[in-house]
Design a protein around this motif. Sequence first.
Motif, PDB file in Angstrom:
ATOM      1  N   GLY A  24      62.262  51.866  41.980  1.00 18.86           N
ATOM      2  CA  GLY A  24      63.463  52.570  42.398  1.00 18.86           C
ATOM      3  C   GLY A  24      64.073  52.063  43.683  1.00 18.86           C
ATOM      4  N   GLN A  25      63.402  51.153  44.394  1.00 21.66           N
ATOM      5  CA  GLN A  25      63.957  50.624  45.627  1.00 21.66           C
ATOM      6  C   GLN A  25      65.171  49.742  45.341  1.00 21.66           C
ATOM      7  OE1 GLN A  25      60.506  48.724  47.375  1.00 21.66           O
ATOM      8  NE2 GLN A  25      60.291  50.328  48.911  1.00 21.66           N
ATOM      9  N   GLY A  66      70.372  45.225  42.876  1.00 20.27           N
ATOM     10  CA  GLY A  66      69.577  45.605  41.715  1.00 20.27           C
ATOM     11  C   GLY A  66      68.624  46.722  42.101  1.00 20.27           C
ATOM     12  N   ILE A  67      67.828  47.147  41.125  1.00 19.61           N
ATOM     13  CA  ILE A  67      66.867  48.231  41.324  1.00 19.61           C
ATOM     14  C   ILE A  67      65.508  47.770  40.799  1.00 19.61           C
ATOM     15  CG2 ILE A  67      66.270  50.615  40.746  1.00 19.61           C
ATOM     16  CD1 ILE A  67      68.659  50.446  42.530  1.00 19.61           C
ATOM     17  N   VAL A  68      64.448  48.046  41.568  1.00 18.91           N
ATOM     18  CA  VAL A  68      63.094  47.708  41.111  1.00 18.91           C
ATOM     19  C   VAL A  68      62.758  48.577  39.896  1.00 18.91           C
ATOM     20  CG1 VAL A  68      60.655  47.675  41.691  1.00 18.91           C
ATOM     21  CG2 VAL A  68      62.351  47.016  43.408  1.00 18.91           C
ATOM     22  N   LYS A  69      62.469  47.927  38.774  1.00 20.16           N
ATOM     23  CA  LYS A  69      62.158  48.637  37.536  1.00 20.16           C
ATOM     24  C   LYS A  69      60.657  48.757  37.312  1.00 20.16           C
ATOM     25  CE  LYS A  69      62.421  48.060  32.513  1.00 20.16           C
ATOM     26  NZ  LYS A  69      62.840  47.137  31.424  1.00 20.16           N
ATOM     27  N   LEU A  70      59.919  47.691  37.580  1.00 21.60           N
ATOM     28  CA  LEU A  70      58.504  47.660  37.210  1.00 21.60           C
ATOM     29  C   LEU A  70      57.765  46.670  38.094  1.00 21.60           C
ATOM     30  CD1 LEU A  70      56.267  48.471  35.103  1.00 21.60           C
ATOM     31  CD2 LEU A  70      56.995  46.486  33.778  1.00 21.60           C
ATOM     32  N   ILE A  71      56.531  47.040  38.475  1.00 26.23           N
ATOM     33  CA  ILE A  71      55.614  46.119  39.145  1.00 26.23           C
ATOM     34  C   ILE A  71      54.486  45.839  38.165  1.00 26.23           C
ATOM     35  CG2 ILE A  71      54.109  45.742  41.131  1.00 26.23           C
ATOM     36  CD1 ILE A  71      55.760  47.829  42.630  1.00 26.23           C
ATOM     37  N   ASN A 113      44.646  29.736  44.915  1.00 24.03           N
ATOM     38  CA  ASN A 113      44.114  30.881  45.671  1.00 24.03           C
ATOM     39  C   ASN A 113      45.209  31.763  46.266  1.00 24.03           C
ATOM     40  OD1 ASN A 113      41.426  30.127  45.170  1.00 24.03           O
ATOM     41  ND2 ASN A 113      41.404  28.770  46.953  1.00 24.03           N
ATOM     42  N   VAL A 114      46.447  31.596  45.834  1.00 20.00           N
ATOM     43  CA  VAL A 114      47.552  32.454  46.266  1.00 20.00           C
ATOM     44  C   VAL A 114      47.859  33.432  45.131  1.00 20.00           C
ATOM     45  CG1 VAL A 114      49.958  32.554  47.003  1.00 20.00           C
ATOM     46  CG2 VAL A 114      48.487  30.667  47.762  1.00 20.00           C
ATOM     47  N   VAL A 115      47.727  34.729  45.423  1.00 19.63           N
ATOM     48  CA  VAL A 115      47.918  35.766  44.406  1.00 19.63           C
ATOM     49  C   VAL A 115      49.326  36.338  44.542  1.00 19.63           C
ATOM     50  CG1 VAL A 115      47.074  37.963  43.509  1.00 19.63           C
ATOM     51  CG2 VAL A 115      45.462  36.304  44.472  1.00 19.63           C
ATOM     52  N   THR A 116      50.043  36.380  43.422  1.00 17.09           N
ATOM     53  CA  THR A 116      51.383  36.972  43.394  1.00 17.09           C
ATOM     54  C   THR A 116      51.474  37.942  42.232  1.00 17.09           C
ATOM     55  OG1 THR A 116      52.242  35.142  42.042  1.00 17.09           O
ATOM     56  CG2 THR A 116      52.462  34.955  44.447  1.00 17.09           C
ATOM     57  N   TYR A 117      52.443  38.863  42.337  1.00 13.64           N
ATOM     58  CA  TYR A 117      52.683  39.855  41.290  1.00 13.64           C
ATOM     59  C   TYR A 117      54.148  39.776  40.859  1.00 13.64           C
ATOM     60  CZ  TYR A 117      48.169  41.998  42.338  1.00 13.64           C
ATOM     61  OH  TYR A 117      46.825  42.230  42.513  1.00 13.64           O
ATOM     62  N   ASP A 118      54.361  39.946  39.567  1.00 10.54           N
ATOM     63  CA  ASP A 118      55.710  39.900  39.006  1.00 10.54           C
ATOM     64  C   ASP A 118      56.369  41.263  39.177  1.00 10.54           C
ATOM     65  OD1 ASP A 118      58.014  39.334  37.686  1.00 10.54           O
ATOM     66  OD2 ASP A 118      57.133  39.255  35.680  1.00 10.54           O
ATOM     67  N   VAL A 119      57.491  41.276  39.881  1.00 12.23           N
ATOM     68  CA  VAL A 119      58.286  42.490  40.071  1.00 12.23           C
ATOM     69  C   VAL A 119      59.552  42.340  39.238  1.00 12.23           C
ATOM     70  CG1 VAL A 119      59.534  43.930  41.720  1.00 12.23           C
ATOM     71  CG2 VAL A 119      57.354  42.874  42.366  1.00 12.23           C
ATOM     72  N   VAL A 120      59.768  43.284  38.314  1.00  7.73           N
ATOM     73  CA  VAL A 120      60.928  43.249  37.428  1.00  7.73           C
ATOM     74  C   VAL A 120      62.037  44.082  38.055  1.00  7.73           C
ATOM     75  CG1 VAL A 120      61.784  43.719  35.106  1.00  7.73           C
ATOM     76  CG2 VAL A 120      59.413  42.979  35.442  1.00  7.73           C
TER      77      VAL A 120
END
Length: 397
Positions: free
Chosen positions: A229-230, A246-251, A260-267
């Motif tokens: 929602g951000q 835009g609006i954050v829909k999903l993490i 060794n670099v960890v990332t997460y997909d933010v939709v």
Amino acid sequence: MKKLLRSPMGLLFLAVAIIAAGIAAYWQLYMVAPEQQYRLQEVQKGAISQIVSANGTINPVTLVNVGTQVSGTVKKLYVDFNSKVEKGQVLLELDDALLSAQQKQSLANVQSANATLELTTANEARMRSLFAQEYVSRQELDTAVQARKAAEAQLQLAQATVEKDRANLAYSVIRSPVSGVVVDRSVDVGQTVAASLQTPTLFKIAQDLSRMQIDANFAEADIGSIRVGQTVRFTVDAFAGRNFQGIVKLIRLNPTTVQNVVTYDVVINVDNPEQILLPGMTAYVSIAVAERKDVLLVPNAALRFKPANAGKQKPAGNQPGAAGSGAAKRQYAFSARVYVLEQGELVPVSVSLGITDNRNTEIAAGELETGDQVVVGEAQAADKPASSGSRPPMRMF
């Protein structure tokens, strides 16, 4: 007086006086005031936002891969890149000669099975009549009944084969499963497609280009500040100087690890009414994860400044008025020192830090006040008098 100057003691006194006057003049000319040795900046109140950033790719919300369930050669092609299609519209046709022949063979098998069923049905009727007159045994009657049932099953099997061949023949005409825009075409007329274990992709159709999404990879250090929602702001290279929202829909909970670099997909959901944002564009995403208003701000350069020698330390206070309304009640994990000039001497002041925008940092607690001058660095060589760089040799005579 002349006698005194001619005497050895007089000459010595004159020489000492000249040397003392030269030294005094030298220090007066070349000694730099403390205010000129350092660059100062005033502490002010204002608003600040902490932002996390990442790069992402713009994609359609729904992207449908259109494939084929049967093999064959492309005979006709009805659409191309950027073609607008409706649900059920014909996209291409495969050569159906083999499929049509297979269906005709199945139809012939149905006719043969139907004739066999008629014969076995007649034999069963005769056997029942003869069994009633006790001319045949029960076993012979049972054999006739079994032959009739087998013929019925064979007819059903042939009919099912016809239905399968009819479906395969229909699959030779590829239709659009959704309404949208063709964004990719992977085949040409005359090309042979083979449907085996994996269905080949012929087209990619974006269902609605007025609604897009960004898949952005954020570092694990930033993901804890992002919430659904951000509001998101981003730019693209195609429209320099224009900001989009835009609006954050999903993490997504599935992490990606590369070296060794960890990332997460933010939709991120994005409205695209003008349809100027195209699939595959790179988006430079920024999310404001924290905001503060009317708080003390110091430049980050003041936090990085470390003098070679510091004077006595001024104890840090915890004054709510120095950090904005209610700020002193919050708990902050980071503390630092800044330096101020008092009576020409550097004095360190301990402060508690809040959020930062990479240029300025919020002061949550400490004895700094609005208007204080903090040291942000040493004066540049070009700004200093010549004495601060390389002093000229002192000549007494």
